[in-house]
Design a protein around this motif. Structure first.
Motif, PDB file in Angstrom:
ATOM      1  N   VAL A   1      44.686   1.465   1.603  1.00 58.28           N
ATOM      2  CA  VAL A   1      43.056   1.912   1.701  1.00 58.28           C
ATOM      3  C   VAL A   1      42.497   0.750   2.227  1.00 58.28           C
ATOM      4  N   LEU A   2      42.726  -0.466   1.491  1.00 59.91           N
ATOM      5  CA  LEU A   2      42.123  -1.602   1.776  1.00 59.91           C
ATOM      6  C   LEU A   2      42.113  -2.043   3.052  1.00 59.91           C
ATOM      7  N   GLU A   3      43.135  -2.050   3.600  1.00 57.22           N
ATOM      8  CA  GLU A   3      43.260  -2.662   5.273  1.00 57.22           C
ATOM      9  C   GLU A   3      42.693  -1.402   5.996  1.00 57.22           C
ATOM     10  N   GLY A   4      42.522  -0.300   5.656  1.00 63.22           N
ATOM     11  CA  GLY A   4      41.728   0.684   6.432  1.00 63.22           C
ATOM     12  C   GLY A   4      42.799   1.376   7.267  1.00 63.22           C
ATOM     13  N   ALA A   5      43.934   1.377   6.913  1.00 61.57           N
ATOM     14  CA  ALA A   5      44.956   2.132   7.413  1.00 61.57           C
ATOM     15  C   ALA A   5      45.288   3.523   6.936  1.00 61.57           C
ATOM     16  N   SER A   6      44.707   3.906   5.789  1.00 59.09           N
ATOM     17  CA  SER A   6      44.966   5.011   5.135  1.00 59.09           C
ATOM     18  C   SER A   6      44.065   6.226   5.706  1.00 59.09           C
ATOM     19  N   PRO A   7      44.556   7.375   6.071  1.00 56.26           N
ATOM     20  CA  PRO A   7      43.731   8.373   6.411  1.00 56.26           C
ATOM     21  C   PRO A   7      42.713   8.613   5.201  1.00 56.26           C
ATOM     22  N   LEU A   8      42.714   8.521   3.994  1.00 58.30           N
ATOM     23  CA  LEU A   8      41.830   8.874   3.199  1.00 58.30           C
ATOM     24  C   LEU A   8      40.904   7.741   2.814  1.00 58.30           C
ATOM     25  N   LYS A   9      40.858   6.749   3.543  1.00 56.37           N
ATOM     26  CA  LYS A   9      39.986   5.556   3.226  1.00 56.37           C
ATOM     27  C   LYS A   9      38.608   6.162   3.138  1.00 56.37           C
TER      28      LYS A   9
ATOM     29  N   LEU B   1      45.529   3.945  -5.969  1.00 60.86           N
ATOM     30  CA  LEU B   1      46.243   3.017  -6.916  1.00 60.86           C
ATOM     31  C   LEU B   1      46.117   1.758  -6.470  1.00 60.86           C
ATOM     32  N   TYR B   2      46.039   0.846  -7.902  1.00 64.33           N
ATOM     33  CA  TYR B   2      45.697  -0.489  -7.387  1.00 64.33           C
ATOM     34  C   TYR B   2      46.202  -1.442  -8.575  1.00 64.33           C
TER      35      TYR B   2
ATOM     36  N   ALA C   1      42.821  -4.658  -6.438  1.00 63.12           N
ATOM     37  CA  ALA C   1      41.469  -4.111  -6.909  1.00 63.12           C
ATOM     38  C   ALA C   1      40.635  -5.267  -6.548  1.00 63.12           C
ATOM     39  N   ALA C   2      40.844  -6.570  -6.918  1.00 59.91           N
ATOM     40  CA  ALA C   2      39.864  -7.435  -6.753  1.00 59.91           C
ATOM     41  C   ALA C   2      39.229  -7.708  -5.532  1.00 59.91           C
ATOM     42  N   LEU C   3      40.093  -7.515  -4.393  1.00 60.88           N
ATOM     43  CA  LEU C   3      39.778  -7.593  -3.077  1.00 60.88           C
ATOM     44  C   LEU C   3      39.008  -6.268  -2.586  1.00 60.88           C
ATOM     45  N   ALA C   4      39.180  -5.368  -3.248  1.00 60.40           N
ATOM     46  CA  ALA C   4      38.517  -4.029  -2.770  1.00 60.40           C
ATOM     47  C   ALA C   4      37.340  -3.795  -3.687  1.00 60.40           C
TER      48      ALA C   4
END
Lengths: 437, 449
Positions: A243-251, A302-303, A308-311
């Protein structure tokens, strides 16, 4: 704990923060091959890992079987290149009790495990005499300890008991595989009856062969099928890192309706005697029952601490280690059961497939949600009845497309592989490709 | 020390394997260096054979070795199979060390990081690239093997494996492309990939607008990398005797002399090839290695054996009993597996295909012995004898008992692929290599929507 403190103490001399994690395990497995007891094995392992923050950067090193003295130097070396230390190790906490240890594990004699294996094979052979079974019966215990420079500290013991069967039936050049397993922290919860009945059902359904043509068809994924086909793309998409890297379709989909309203999904590290359960994760963060999808709406990812800190959010207690540094991972996934029986799903089908196991399902574009592969074990349904096993058949689809609108969520739910509890899912419009058409 | 430990134990055969290893791993995820770590690993195991059954004990600490041997012997006594005698191998005392021009495990961490960062920057700066993955791992191992027959073998091994992946995104569409890397520890395998990194990124972006193939049977051409994966999955695993030796029906199917393909088809497994990832001098039972023809001129000629499977099938041990590390007992595995070069040029192969699919590069593969699937990292339509549009990644499937017969052309351009790793019985990733020239398969099922 004494060794851990020693490492922590020497790490603190060179680092701003430090964390020492150790895991050890011992497991004994009785292995039957081709219906006979081939091997008994005992595995012992222990490792110790050090993570430090030095000059604002993260360093990490791990050692098994000694070599602890070198840990600090190795971690210092890697910290020169490490990522920014942008979080804190958790301080002292009160962890709630999660039931994951059953002292009875110590009392299970190896002879009893041998008998279990023999009885299971006898049951399956009682149905199909020519079948060759590989069976594994495993008992084990593991322990985890953790201590960090911020006062955080914890430890737990866990027990494990597992039973698995893989059967192969060869007739001419036709090979049929059947398979099932069960596991729990509690040996009393694992018996041969349920497992034998499920495998016998597979053999019964696969007795006849059925033909299918290439087209779009409805598919019932059994709990096994859900694990084999649909699980991997979803696990990847809910991972905070993806999710953080933007590669999840759910981002961008938190709070949005992405799945069918009847679909709810949790990650639950607190299930009593679940083999994926723990009181705190591998970074000392307390475990949770975390809703990922509530009535089709995406609710959480899930973190671990660093992600989590980066997000800009909190760890969900999903920091797990697979030998290396912590990373977000599932504990146990639970799909909420629905309102339609398996039998009613079958009866509803004019023409379709029931899928138990697919090979090659993880070879496509998992990130995009694609699934596909060769149906290793699956059955054809015609006019509401299972007519036989399909072969040389591929399925392909996209998990987001098929779960946007489901035809049904099953009533009967069960554990698969100890980490997924799910009912059957009834989907429409899965592409089926077969030979010669 | 080991001979002392073995004294007085009542077993038909005992072996001890000890291992020390050092690994470096570097992981990039997008612009973030996600992991840079070092690991030290040491441990060992004991395996004992008593009256036809095995006991196995693995451990991290070498203290109390005598008790561990006794436990393995006790465990073996719990079982009660038909007794047998292992295929005889001559006791060997030997030390094997790899000859590397530039040993990756000795290259400074800073050099590795700088190199990988360079590839990452190239991919990240390419249009439509949302993220990247770079995985790099090298490992150096020293494995000491001794058995109750008097063998004492010390083998030093190195291995390097990795993958560069570019992830492209547009709206809700996510696509990825990648390349796998690997070597026997030679660092040059990860050097000079700047151009390839750029290509990977461009391909990932192009996939966003590429069509999905329509699922059905096609004539397909496989490039050497994917054809190597095909040889490994479609036939290699079926040649592993532990699947066959206790299964009377499978033994009849896999009877030596049976025809599996055309006269042009030769499939080989050979750990004695120099400098490949699947190369070694002795397997993990101390058996010296051999070249084995699995299929010669289309006919089943041999198979891969451990000392147990060879003894039980009345054939020779081939030196293919391998364990991924000390936590596991050796099982029958491939080493370097390939299809021998034929005589057909790529132009002749593609020239008469009206509509087909050209599949390249490796993404994954698996088998159920009879049915197998393997997926291509790159795919193109073939129209009227020429390469046409780029396709979304495709998965191909087949049935070993007819797909090998459907190979109707074998190219003249053999190439070995060192990326990836093989998994079996929970032991993954085992270093192997595979290869092939271009091959053409008729009536191959390609999955799609």
């Amino acid at each position: 704990m004494k060794d851990l403190r020693k490492v922590l103490h020497s790490a603190q001399k060179v680092a701003e923060q430090a964390e020492v994690f150790s895991a050890s395990a011992r497991a004994t497995t009785i292995q039957f091959e081709a219906n006979e007891l081939k091997q008994v094995q005992t595995k012992e392992s222990s490792s110790i890992a050090l993570r430090i923050f030095r000059e604002g950067k993260v360093g990490f090193a791990v050692a098994t079987g000694g070599g602890w003295e070198a840990l600090v130097d190795m971690a210092v070396e890697t910290s020169q290149f490490g990522g920014p230390a942008n979080f804190e190790f958790p301080s002292s906490q009160n962890y709630s009790k999660v039931r994951i240890y059953d002292p009875k594990i110590k009392e299970v004699p190896m002879e009893k495990m041998v008998v279990m294996g023999k009885e299971l094979i006898a049951r399956i052979k009682g149905h199909t005499l020519e079948i060759l079974c590989d069976v594994q019966v495993t008992k084990g215990t593991s322990s985890v300890s953790l201590v960090n420079s911020q006062g955080g500290e914890g430890g737990y013991e866990k027990s494990f008991f597992g039973l698995g069967l893989e059967g192969i039936l060869v007739r001419d050049t036709d090979i049929l595989w059947v398979e099932d397993s069960a596991s729990s922290c509690r040996p009393d919860l694992i018996g041969i009856d349920d497992l034998a009945n499920r495998v016998i059902w597979q053999l019964e359904m696969a007795k006849k062969k059925a033909a299918v043509c290439s087209k779009l068809l409805p598919v019932i994924f059994t709990p096994h099928g859900v694990a084999s086909v649909l699980l991997s793309p979803l696990v990847l998409a809910f991972n905070g890192k993806t999710v953080l890297e933007g590669a999840s379709p759910l981002k961008d989909k938190l709070g949005k309706q992405v799945f069918d309203k009847r679909l709810s999904l949790w990650d639950d590290a607190t299930v009593a005697y679940g083999v994926g359960s723990y009181p705190f994760d591998d970074e000392g963060v307390p475990s949770l029952r975390l809703p990922l999808v509530a009535n089709g709406v995406v609710t959480n990812f899930l973190y671990d601490l660093q992600t989590a800190a980066l997000a800009g959010t909190h760890s969900t207690g999903n920091g797990r280690r697979g030998g290396g540094s912590p990373s977000p991972a599932i504990s146990s996934l639970i799909v909420e059961k629905g309102g339609i029986s398996f039998q009613a799903m079958v009866e509803d089908m004019k023409e379709g497939l029931i899928v138990e196991e697919v090979i090659g399902a993880e070879q496509g574009n998992l990130l995009g949600g694609d699934f596909g592969g060769n149906v290793l074990l699956g059955y054809k349904v015609e006019n509401g009845e299972i007519v036989g096993r399909v072969k040389d058949t591929m399925i392909a689809g996209n998990v987001y497309q098929v779960s946007r609108e489901l035809l049904g969520v099953g009533q009967e739910t069960r554990w698969v592989g100890g980490i997924l509890q799910t009912p059957p899912l009834y989907c429409s419009g899965v592409s089926v490709t077969t030979r010669g058409s | 020390m080991i001979t002392d430990v073995l004294k007085g134990q009542r077993a038909d055969y005992i072996e001890i394997r000890c291992e020390e290893s050092q690994a470096t791993s570097i992981v990039y995820r997008g612009e973030r260096l996600e992991e840079i770590s070092r690991a030290l690993n040491s441990g060992g195991n004991v395996r004992a054979l008593v009256q036809g059954s095995w006991g196995f004990v693995s451990f991290n600490r070498l203290d109390g070795l005598r008790e561990k041997v006794a436990l393995a012997v006790e465990e073996a006594k719990l079982a009660s199979r038909e007794p047998f005698v292992l295929f005889p191998t001559k006791p060997v005392v030997d030390t094997v060390t790899p000859q590397l021009k530039r040993d990756a495990t000795a290259v400074p961490l800073a050099t590795k990081k700088e190199l990988l960062e360079g590839y990452n920057d190239i991919m990240l700066s390419s249009p439509k690239i949302q993220s990247t993955r770079i995985n790099y791992r090298d490992v150096k191992r020293r494995i000491t093997f001794a058995n109750s027959e008097g063998s004492y073998i010390e083998q030093h091994k190195t291995d390097l494996a990795g993958r560069l992946t570019a992830i492209a995104r547009e709206d809700n569409e996510v696509q990825q492309a990648g390349i796998s890397l690997g070597s026997n520890g030679e660092f040059s395998a990860v050097e000079g990939l700047h151009e390839k990194a750029g290509e990977v990124a461009r391909r990932a972006a192009a996939l966003l607008s590429a069509p999905q193939v329509k699922g059905r049977e096609y004539t397909v051409i496989l490039d050497p990398i994917l054809a190597g994966v095909f040889a490994h999955e479609a036939f290699g695993h079926l040649s592993e005797s532990d699947h066959v030796y206790q299964n009377e029906n499978l033994r009849q199917i896999m009877v030596l002399g049976k025809r599996f393909g055309g006269k042009h088809l030769n499939i080989i497994d050979d750990p004695t090839m120099v400098d490949l990832r699947g190369s070694y001098a002795y397997d993990d039972e101390g058996t010296p290695t051999n070249k084995t023809y699995l299929v010669r001129e289309g006919i089943l000629e041999g198979r891969l054996h451990s000392r147990e499977t060879a003894a039980k099938m009345g054939e020779r041990a081939t030196g293919n009993a391998r364990a991924i590390n000390y936590l596991f007992p050796p099982i029958v595995r491939m080493s370097n597996t390939w299809i021998e070069a034929g005589a057909v040029s790529f132009e002749d192969m593609i020239g008469d295909i009206e509509e087909g699919v050209y599949v390249k590069d490796w993404y994954g593969g698996t088998t159920s012995l009879e049915m197998f699937t393997f997926s291509a990292g790159e795919a193109y339509m073939i129209r009227r004898g020429k390469l046409a549009e780029l396709l979304r990644p495709v998965v191909l499937t087949g049935n070993v008992f007819n797909t090998l017969h459907n190979i109707d052309a074998i190219g003249d351009d053999l190439d070995m692929n060192q990326g990836g790793g093989c998994g079996k019985g929970g032991q993954y990733p085992l270093p192997v290599s595979d290869g092939s020239p271009h091959i053409r398969i008729r009536h191959c099922v390609v999955g799609g929507r």
